[in-house]
Design a protein around this motif. Sequence first.
Motif, mmCIF file in Angstrom:
data_model
loop_
_atom_site.group_PDB
_atom_site.id
_atom_site.type_symbol
_atom_site.label_atom_id
_atom_site.label_comp_id
_atom_site.label_asym_id
_atom_site.label_seq_id
_atom_site.Cartn_x
_atom_site.Cartn_y
_atom_site.Cartn_z
ATOM 1 N N LEU A 195 0.837 -1.185 0.000
ATOM 2 C CA LEU A 195 0.000 0.000 0.000
ATOM 3 C C LEU A 195 0.883 1.249 0.000
ATOM 4 C CD1 LEU A 195 -2.409 -1.141 2.850
ATOM 5 C CD2 LEU A 195 -2.907 -1.201 0.398
ATOM 6 N N GLN A 199 -2.488 5.381 1.646
ATOM 7 C CA GLN A 199 -3.467 4.302 1.830
ATOM 8 C C GLN A 199 -3.331 3.672 3.207
ATOM 9 O OE1 GLN A 199 -2.292 2.013 -1.650
ATOM 10 N NE2 GLN A 199 -4.329 2.273 -2.561
ATOM 11 N N ALA A 200 -2.103 3.376 3.611
ATOM 12 C CA ALA A 200 -1.877 2.752 4.918
ATOM 13 C C ALA A 200 -2.354 3.661 6.050
ATOM 14 C CB ALA A 200 -0.398 2.409 5.082
ATOM 15 N N ARG A 201 -2.096 4.964 5.928
ATOM 16 C CA ARG A 201 -2.529 5.898 6.968
ATOM 17 C C ARG A 201 -4.050 5.958 7.057
ATOM 18 N NH1 ARG A 201 0.001 9.797 5.230
ATOM 19 N NH2 ARG A 201 -1.647 10.866 4.073
ATOM 20 N N ALA A 204 -5.310 2.735 8.714
ATOM 21 C CA ALA A 204 -5.032 2.710 10.151
ATOM 22 C C ALA A 204 -6.002 3.626 10.892
ATOM 23 C CB ALA A 204 -3.587 3.129 10.414
ATOM 24 N N ALA A 224 -9.139 1.299 0.267
ATOM 25 C CA ALA A 224 -7.840 1.292 -0.406
ATOM 26 C C ALA A 224 -7.970 1.317 -1.929
ATOM 27 C CB ALA A 224 -7.048 0.051 0.013
ATOM 28 N N CYS A 234 -1.662 -6.964 -0.049
ATOM 29 C CA CYS A 234 -0.995 -5.674 0.091
ATOM 30 C C CYS A 234 -1.011 -5.200 1.547
ATOM 31 C CB CYS A 234 -1.676 -4.642 -0.803
ATOM 32 S SG CYS A 234 -1.373 -4.879 -2.575
ATOM 33 N N PHE A 235 -2.092 -5.456 2.255
ATOM 34 C CA PHE A 235 -2.170 -5.073 3.668
ATOM 35 C C PHE A 235 -1.091 -5.793 4.477
ATOM 36 C CE2 PHE A 235 -3.573 -5.086 8.004
ATOM 37 C CZ PHE A 235 -4.258 -3.890 8.179
ATOM 38 N N ALA A 238 2.239 -4.219 3.906
ATOM 39 C CA ALA A 238 2.406 -2.897 4.510
ATOM 40 C C ALA A 238 2.449 -2.948 6.036
ATOM 41 C CB ALA A 238 1.272 -1.979 4.047
ATOM 42 N N PHE A 239 1.606 -3.783 6.652
ATOM 43 C CA PHE A 239 1.461 -3.792 8.107
ATOM 44 C C PHE A 239 2.176 -4.961 8.778
ATOM 45 C CE2 PHE A 239 -1.930 -1.012 6.793
ATOM 46 C CZ PHE A 239 -2.057 -0.091 7.815
ATOM 47 N N TYR A 246 -4.295 -7.567 12.733
ATOM 48 C CA TYR A 246 -4.045 -6.158 13.066
ATOM 49 C C TYR A 246 -5.216 -5.584 13.852
ATOM 50 C CZ TYR A 246 -3.232 -1.138 12.489
ATOM 51 O OH TYR A 246 -3.037 0.199 12.713
#
Length: 302
Positions: A195, A199-201, A204, A224, A234-235, A238-239, A246
């Motif tokens: 991501l 997108q990640a922000r 979250a 996303a 992709c998640f 990224a995480f 998560y």
Amino acid sequence: MAESGLTGSKGSAATPAHRGMRLNPVNFPFFRTETLRYRVWDRASAELCRLEDNPDGFERAALPFHVICMNVGSRPTPFEVRTDRRHRRTYRHGDHMILPVGTAPAYAWEGVTRCLTLRVEDEVLRDYAEACGPAFLAEGHALRDDRLEQLMRLLAADLRGEGVNRLYGEALVQAIVAAAIEADRGPRSRPRGGLTMAQARRLAELIDARLGDDLSLDALAREAGLSRFHFARCFRTAFGEAPHAYLTRRRIERAKAMLATGARPVTEIALDLGFSSHSHFSATFHRAVGISPSEFRRASRM
């Protein structure tokens, strides 16, 4: 003898009338059964059921969804399925049947057993195709596949469990569909990358704002701008963990802060953070932290 791979005709695409159907096992019974446990998601449903003896047979119209079924009974079950031809097999514990959308089967079997049935809309396969390439489910009978069996066992355990985690269930459905597609073809290429920071922000922030909600993969994937299959991978990139893991970790972190600084009852905290009950919350908290919520609260105030 069980077949070693998936063979038979490829499944056809669902017609527009089948898109968006609510796959409720009460409305669409697969066999003459007694439902023991079931769960319904947006585009799939799972049912753990008891099959009654049915040597005289049972027919139905073309299936509006894909079906992946595993025998979870302790005894071998003689089973006959007629589609474009007759398939006679003895289903042992862990054996699978796969019927693509559009198949018009007739069934007959001997004895009483239990099975786990997963019904999946064709749109889930289209998500897979967008992320990984062409996707078909091949008709198969009395199949053995270690990966598929392990995932179906996890799904059965999820159905039997007390807590309901939508993200975990949907992730299992995706993994089972991928395993069934890839069983006789090998894994498809995986999408590269993860991501973007933006997108990640956003994800979250969305998850933190809705820790008490029953978040779905669809909702997170839409945020996303990705398909569900592409998003889940992709998640993780990224995480560093799956979406359901998560979400659970963030819920536990929020719970620790609430326990340490407030006086609200543990049950209220559990329900506010999306846990189904006090016992579900306590068990999840204990696995993550090593002590119960009440013990954590006492320790944090010493």
